[in-house]
Motif scaffolding. Structure first.
Motif, PDB file in Angstrom:
ATOM      1  N   LYS A 105       0.834  -1.208   0.000  1.00  0.00           N
ATOM      2  CA  LYS A 105       0.000   0.000   0.000  1.00  0.00           C
ATOM      3  C   LYS A 105       0.868   1.258   0.000  1.00  0.00           C
ATOM      4  N   GLN A 106       1.925   1.246   0.804  1.00  0.00           N
ATOM      5  CA  GLN A 106       2.819   2.405   0.836  1.00  0.00           C
ATOM      6  C   GLN A 106       3.520   2.583  -0.511  1.00  0.00           C
ATOM      7  N   ALA A 107       3.935   1.483  -1.131  1.00  0.00           N
ATOM      8  CA  ALA A 107       4.581   1.551  -2.443  1.00  0.00           C
ATOM      9  C   ALA A 107       3.613   2.134  -3.477  1.00  0.00           C
ATOM     10  N   TRP A 108       2.364   1.698  -3.434  1.00  0.00           N
ATOM     11  CA  TRP A 108       1.337   2.170  -4.369  1.00  0.00           C
ATOM     12  C   TRP A 108       1.131   3.675  -4.231  1.00  0.00           C
ATOM     13  N   LYS A 109       0.977   4.135  -2.990  1.00  0.00           N
ATOM     14  CA  LYS A 109       0.774   5.565  -2.767  1.00  0.00           C
ATOM     15  C   LYS A 109       1.999   6.379  -3.172  1.00  0.00           C
ATOM     16  N   THR A 110       3.177   5.861  -2.875  1.00  0.00           N
ATOM     17  CA  THR A 110       4.410   6.573  -3.219  1.00  0.00           C
ATOM     18  C   THR A 110       4.570   6.666  -4.727  1.00  0.00           C
ATOM     19  N   ALA A 111       4.328   5.565  -5.435  1.00  0.00           N
ATOM     20  CA  ALA A 111       4.467   5.561  -6.895  1.00  0.00           C
ATOM     21  C   ALA A 111       3.477   6.512  -7.551  1.00  0.00           C
ATOM     22  N   LEU A 112       2.236   6.495  -7.089  1.00  0.00           N
ATOM     23  CA  LEU A 112       1.233   7.380  -7.689  1.00  0.00           C
ATOM     24  C   LEU A 112       1.440   8.831  -7.274  1.00  0.00           C
ATOM     25  N   SER A 113       1.958   9.063  -6.070  1.00  0.00           N
ATOM     26  CA  SER A 113       2.298  10.434  -5.666  1.00  0.00           C
ATOM     27  C   SER A 113       3.405  10.984  -6.559  1.00  0.00           C
ATOM     28  N   GLN A 114       4.400  10.162  -6.818  1.00  0.00           N
ATOM     29  CA  GLN A 114       5.501  10.581  -7.678  1.00  0.00           C
ATOM     30  C   GLN A 114       4.993  10.827  -9.106  1.00  0.00           C
ATOM     31  N   PHE A 115       4.071   9.971  -9.574  1.00  0.00           N
ATOM     32  CA  PHE A 115       3.461  10.181 -10.886  1.00  0.00           C
ATOM     33  C   PHE A 115       2.768  11.544 -10.923  1.00  0.00           C
ATOM     34  N   CYS A 116       2.017  11.878  -9.881  1.00  0.00           N
ATOM     35  CA  CYS A 116       1.307  13.153  -9.843  1.00  0.00           C
ATOM     36  C   CYS A 116       2.278  14.338  -9.819  1.00  0.00           C
ATOM     37  N   ILE A 117       3.367  14.202  -9.098  1.00  0.00           N
ATOM     38  CA  ILE A 117       4.379  15.260  -9.087  1.00  0.00           C
ATOM     39  C   ILE A 117       4.914  15.473 -10.499  1.00  0.00           C
ATOM     40  N   GLU A 118       5.190  14.361 -11.196  1.00  0.00           N
ATOM     41  CA  GLU A 118       5.670  14.450 -12.575  1.00  0.00           C
ATOM     42  C   GLU A 118       4.604  15.058 -13.485  1.00  0.00           C
ATOM     43  N   GLU A 119       3.344  14.720 -13.255  1.00  0.00           N
ATOM     44  CA  GLU A 119       2.245  15.287 -14.046  1.00  0.00           C
ATOM     45  C   GLU A 119       2.207  16.808 -13.885  1.00  0.00           C
ATOM     46  N   TYR A 120       2.367  17.295 -12.662  1.00  0.00           N
ATOM     47  CA  TYR A 120       2.313  18.727 -12.411  1.00  0.00           C
ATOM     48  C   TYR A 120       3.561  19.456 -12.908  1.00  0.00           C
ATOM     49  N   SER A 121       4.602  18.741 -13.227  1.00  0.00           N
ATOM     50  CA  SER A 121       5.818  19.390 -13.715  1.00  0.00           C
ATOM     51  C   SER A 121       5.768  19.646 -15.222  1.00  0.00           C
ATOM     52  N   THR A 122       4.663  19.284 -15.859  1.00  0.00           N
ATOM     53  CA  THR A 122       4.523  19.486 -17.299  1.00  0.00           C
ATOM     54  C   THR A 122       3.612  20.677 -17.575  1.00  0.00           C
ATOM     55  N   MET A 123       3.542  21.058 -18.821  1.00  0.00           N
ATOM     56  CA  MET A 123       2.686  22.171 -19.233  1.00  0.00           C
ATOM     57  C   MET A 123       1.381  21.639 -19.834  1.00  0.00           C
ATOM     58  N   GLU A 128      -6.731  13.344 -13.979  1.00  0.00           N
ATOM     59  CA  GLU A 128      -7.802  13.862 -13.129  1.00  0.00           C
ATOM     60  C   GLU A 128      -7.676  13.430 -11.672  1.00  0.00           C
ATOM     61  N   CYS A 129      -7.141  12.253 -11.405  1.00  0.00           N
ATOM     62  CA  CYS A 129      -7.003  11.807 -10.008  1.00  0.00           C
ATOM     63  C   CYS A 129      -5.959  12.627  -9.257  1.00  0.00           C
ATOM     64  N   CYS A 130      -4.959  13.123  -9.990  1.00  0.00           N
ATOM     65  CA  CYS A 130      -3.918  13.926  -9.347  1.00  0.00           C
ATOM     66  C   CYS A 130      -4.465  15.250  -8.831  1.00  0.00           C
ATOM     67  N   GLU A 131      -5.561  15.705  -9.398  1.00  0.00           N
ATOM     68  CA  GLU A 131      -6.149  16.967  -8.965  1.00  0.00           C
ATOM     69  C   GLU A 131      -6.874  16.843  -7.631  1.00  0.00           C
ATOM     70  N   LYS A 132      -7.122  15.638  -7.199  1.00  0.00           N
ATOM     71  CA  LYS A 132      -7.847  15.401  -5.949  1.00  0.00           C
ATOM     72  C   LYS A 132      -6.858  15.332  -4.789  1.00  0.00           C
ATOM     73  N   LYS A 133      -7.364  15.472  -3.592  1.00  0.00           N
ATOM     74  CA  LYS A 133      -6.516  15.485  -2.394  1.00  0.00           C
ATOM     75  C   LYS A 133      -6.819  14.295  -1.491  1.00  0.00           C
ATOM     76  N   LYS A 134      -5.801  13.883  -0.772  1.00  0.00           N
ATOM     77  CA  LYS A 134      -5.898  12.854   0.269  1.00  0.00           C
ATOM     78  C   LYS A 134      -6.628  11.596  -0.206  1.00  0.00           C
ATOM     79  N   GLU A 135      -7.561  11.111   0.604  1.00  0.00           N
ATOM     80  CA  GLU A 135      -8.234   9.840   0.318  1.00  0.00           C
ATOM     81  C   GLU A 135      -9.030   9.882  -0.983  1.00  0.00           C
ATOM     82  N   GLU A 136      -9.512  11.061  -1.338  1.00  0.00           N
ATOM     83  CA  GLU A 136     -10.265  11.202  -2.588  1.00  0.00           C
ATOM     84  C   GLU A 136      -9.382  10.862  -3.799  1.00  0.00           C
TER      85      GLU A 136
END
Length: 174
Positions: A105-123, A128-136
């Motif tokens: 579970k921790q690996a899953w959250k870490t991998a997807l968090s890193q994916f979202c960080i990479e998503e936000y680093s683009t133009m 859509e899931c990266c735009e949500k916060k916490k459990e959502e």
């Protein structure tokens, strides 16, 4: 019928890639059945651990030299997560247990968090899931999971890919 035809097409594409043919052929098609990955649970943990080498990986060689940035980021997230799942499952434990699930579970959250960080680093627009916060956010990824039971592909053997990024499991959060 649809599931069977999708599996046949995916298997054919993976076979062509393994032969070195069609390596530049629509990498996002390969991701459709693998991204986002499902949240680890008691229902899919055995498959996560036992069939890891049967699920697709996305080496840089399948992507054209330009374009496909989203597919590349999603593929990297899958590669990263599969490597970390392997570590969680085989870190000295011969069986699946509470600690393995916690690690996954921790690996899953870490991998997807890193994916979202990479998503936000683009133009470009972010997933859509990266735009949500916490459990959502986690519920969104889970709802959109392409392969919730981590089924392997028939006659597929994943290549070894070094993960981009690091993961440290914290057993104290279990």
């Amino acid at each position: 019928m649809f599931w069977k035809s999708t599996l046949v097409v995916t298997t054919l594409i993976l076979h062509l890639i393994s032969l070195g043919v069609g390596q530049k052929l629509y990498p996002e098609v390969l991701l459709e059945s693998n991204f986002p990955p499902a949240r680890p649970s008691y229902y899919n943990l055995k498959a996560i651990c036992y069939y890891g080498n049967g699920r697709p990986r996305f080496p840089d060689s399948i992507f054209p030299s330009s374009g496909y940035a989203y597919a590349r980021r999603a593929g990297n997230a899958v590669n990263r997560l599969e490597t970390w799942f392997s570590w969680c499952c085989y870190r000295g434990s011969a069986y699946v247990n509470e600690q393995t699930l916690c690690c996954a579970k921790q690996a899953w959250k870490t991998a997807l968090s890193q994916f979202c960080i990479e998503e936000y680093s683009t133009m470009t627009l972010v997933h859509e899931c990266c735009e949500k916060k916490k459990e959502e956010r986690w519920n969104c990824f889970q709802k959109k999971a392409a392969n919730p039971f981590y089924r392997p592909l028939s006659r597929y053997r994943a290549p070894m890919i070094s993960p981009k990024g690091s993961f440290r499991w914290d057993p104290n959060t279990c």
